[in-house]
Design an enzyme around this catalytic site. Sequence first.
Site, PDB file in Angstrom:
ATOM      1  N   ARG A  51       0.979  -1.089  -0.064  1.00 11.99           N
ATOM      2  CA  ARG A  51       0.043   0.052  -0.007  1.00 11.99           C
ATOM      3  C   ARG A  51       0.985   1.330  -0.151  1.00 11.99           C
ATOM      4  O   ARG A  51       0.493   2.304  -0.676  1.00 11.99           O
ATOM      5  CB  ARG A  51      -0.777   0.026   1.416  1.00 11.99           C
ATOM      6  N   TYR A  83     -15.547  17.177 -16.419  1.00 18.14           N
ATOM      7  CA  TYR A  83     -15.966  15.905 -16.517  1.00 18.14           C
ATOM      8  C   TYR A  83     -17.091  15.451 -15.417  1.00 18.14           C
ATOM      9  O   TYR A  83     -17.090  16.045 -14.418  1.00 18.14           O
ATOM     10  CB  TYR A  83     -14.954  14.752 -16.102  1.00 18.14           C
ATOM     11  N   ASP A 128      -6.728  19.106 -14.506  1.00 12.74           N
ATOM     12  CA  ASP A 128      -6.900  17.663 -15.150  1.00 12.74           C
ATOM     13  C   ASP A 128      -6.269  17.597 -16.568  1.00 12.74           C
ATOM     14  O   ASP A 128      -6.963  18.107 -17.451  1.00 12.74           O
ATOM     15  CB  ASP A 128      -8.395  17.255 -15.065  1.00 12.74           C
ATOM     16  N   LYS A 153      -7.603   6.668 -19.890  1.00  8.33           N
ATOM     17  CA  LYS A 153      -7.780   7.394 -20.943  1.00  8.33           C
ATOM     18  C   LYS A 153      -6.246   6.984 -21.882  1.00  8.33           C
ATOM     19  O   LYS A 153      -5.978   6.201 -22.217  1.00  8.33           O
ATOM     20  CB  LYS A 153      -8.376   8.648 -20.994  1.00  8.33           C
TER      21      LYS A 153
HETATM   22  C1  LIG Z   1     -12.631   9.823 -17.305  1.00  2.58           C
HETATM   23  C2  LIG Z   1     -12.293  10.981 -16.816  1.00  2.58           C
HETATM   24  C3  LIG Z   1     -11.983  11.328 -15.339  1.00  2.58           C
HETATM   25  C4  LIG Z   1     -12.439   9.991 -14.419  1.00  2.58           C
HETATM   26  O1  LIG Z   1     -11.624   9.306 -14.442  1.00  2.58           O
HETATM   27  P1  LIG Z   1     -11.968   7.441 -14.268  1.00  2.58           P
HETATM   28  O2  LIG Z   1     -10.340   6.764 -14.493  1.00  2.58           O
HETATM   29  O3  LIG Z   1     -13.075   6.940 -15.109  1.00  2.58           O
HETATM   30  O4  LIG Z   1     -12.234   7.481 -12.770  1.00  2.58           O
HETATM   31  C5  LIG Z   1     -11.769  12.371 -14.919  1.00  2.58           C
HETATM   32  N1  LIG Z   1     -11.291  13.420 -15.857  1.00  2.58           N
HETATM   33  C6  LIG Z   1     -11.495  13.340 -16.975  1.00  2.58           C
HETATM   34  C7  LIG Z   1     -11.298  14.509 -17.962  1.00  2.58           C
HETATM   35  C8  LIG Z   1     -12.138  11.972 -17.679  1.00  2.58           C
HETATM   36  O5  LIG Z   1     -12.093  11.853 -18.902  1.00  2.58           O
END
Ligand SMILES: *Cc1c(COP(=O)(O)O)cnc(C)c1O
Length: 386
Positions: A52, A104, A176, A201
């Site tokens: 962890r 998001y 982000d 992604k």
């Molecule tokens: C998909 C996404 C998230 C969340 O990520 P997860 O891996 O689905 O938890 C956050 N910000 C953006 C811009 C995203 O496309």
Amino acid sequence: MPPSDSRGFRTRSIHAGQYRDEATGSVITPLFLTSTYEQPAPGEHTGYEYSRSGNPTRAAFEACIANLEGARYGFATASGNLATGTAMFLLKAGDHVVASDDLYGGTVRLFDQLFTAFGIAFSYVDMTNIDNLRGAMQSNTRMVWVETPSNPLTKIIDIVAAAEIAHAHEALLAVDNTFLSPAFQRPIELGADLVVHSTTKYLGGHSDLVAGVMVTDDDALGERLAYISNALGIIQATFDAWLSLRSLKTLDVRMKAHERNALSLAQFLSDHDKVQRVYYPGLPSHPQHALATRQMSGYGGMLSFDIKGGLDAARRVLQATEVFTLAESLGGVESLIEHPALMTHASMPQAMREAAGLTDSLIRVSVGIEDIDDLKNDLENALAHA
Ligand SMILES: *Cc1c(COP(=O)(O)O)cnc(C)c1O
């Protein structure tokens, strides 16, 4: 390390943070599926004591992504949302966050449905006019949360200006960076304190894992995030970290292929008579094309378009594609198509969705790296059903 690491981006993505198994000379960093580590003496350890707190495979991925973002500290999480959620633990009751308004959907849900209960307040503003951010700052604002380009309308926010405003108020700037990855945008070099990603992604890139990561170059923030991460146990599974590390090696190659196809499709859609409007920062007609060109080194693989004919027409198009798969998510090598209002952004309150311009005729595309002619033909056929 990274600031003095003068090697090129692709070289670093293939080598930074990575190592061979000395016993065998394995070219690839091993997958250490272990929860615990033998200690040479009580209370002494090799740097790893419990997975962890730290795992060598995960550490390699964290070091590599941090390096690519031009930073020193990375924290891999079980999902992108958990990276965002963990960052919120930097705050306390009474603090205020200013966030961009075209976020998001899962981020809005996390903020409004979970963290408000802990006494953290959120304001959402359209930061494409940076004066709106300036006006929303309060004496208790401790964090500015920015997603750029935004999802799905590809609004661009000036990271340098946002950092200046945040820092003048002693607030952190978090970005982000999921939509571009460090191949095309490095927020920390532009003044951001914290970067988060949904590794699911582009970093993962193959639609085969769900994961996230936080990156910072600030020593105090790095120390605090390490503490929080271990306390919460936010960790990315070791196998996912190994896959993520594998995927980083082709990040730059993939991003350039995504972008080439996206630009071509954006132009194709702009000229199409069934299409009302195309949102893609690489188009000279994009309202913030100049800012995008200045702040990003590529325009990315995400685009959206408004179709003529509203919801019914949109439904028909979405059900008629064959190469594009109707699915949520983005950033994989395969092309995906979806309807934000009914799918990815359905959790956003309707009023907020409409105010942000997410209409029922809006279609979002994650442009993959297939042959461009196949993608164009597929959309051409689907649009004929509109
Ligand atoms: C998909 C996404 C998230 C969340 O990520 P997860 O891996 O689905 O938890 C956050 N910000 C953006 C811009 C995203 O496309």
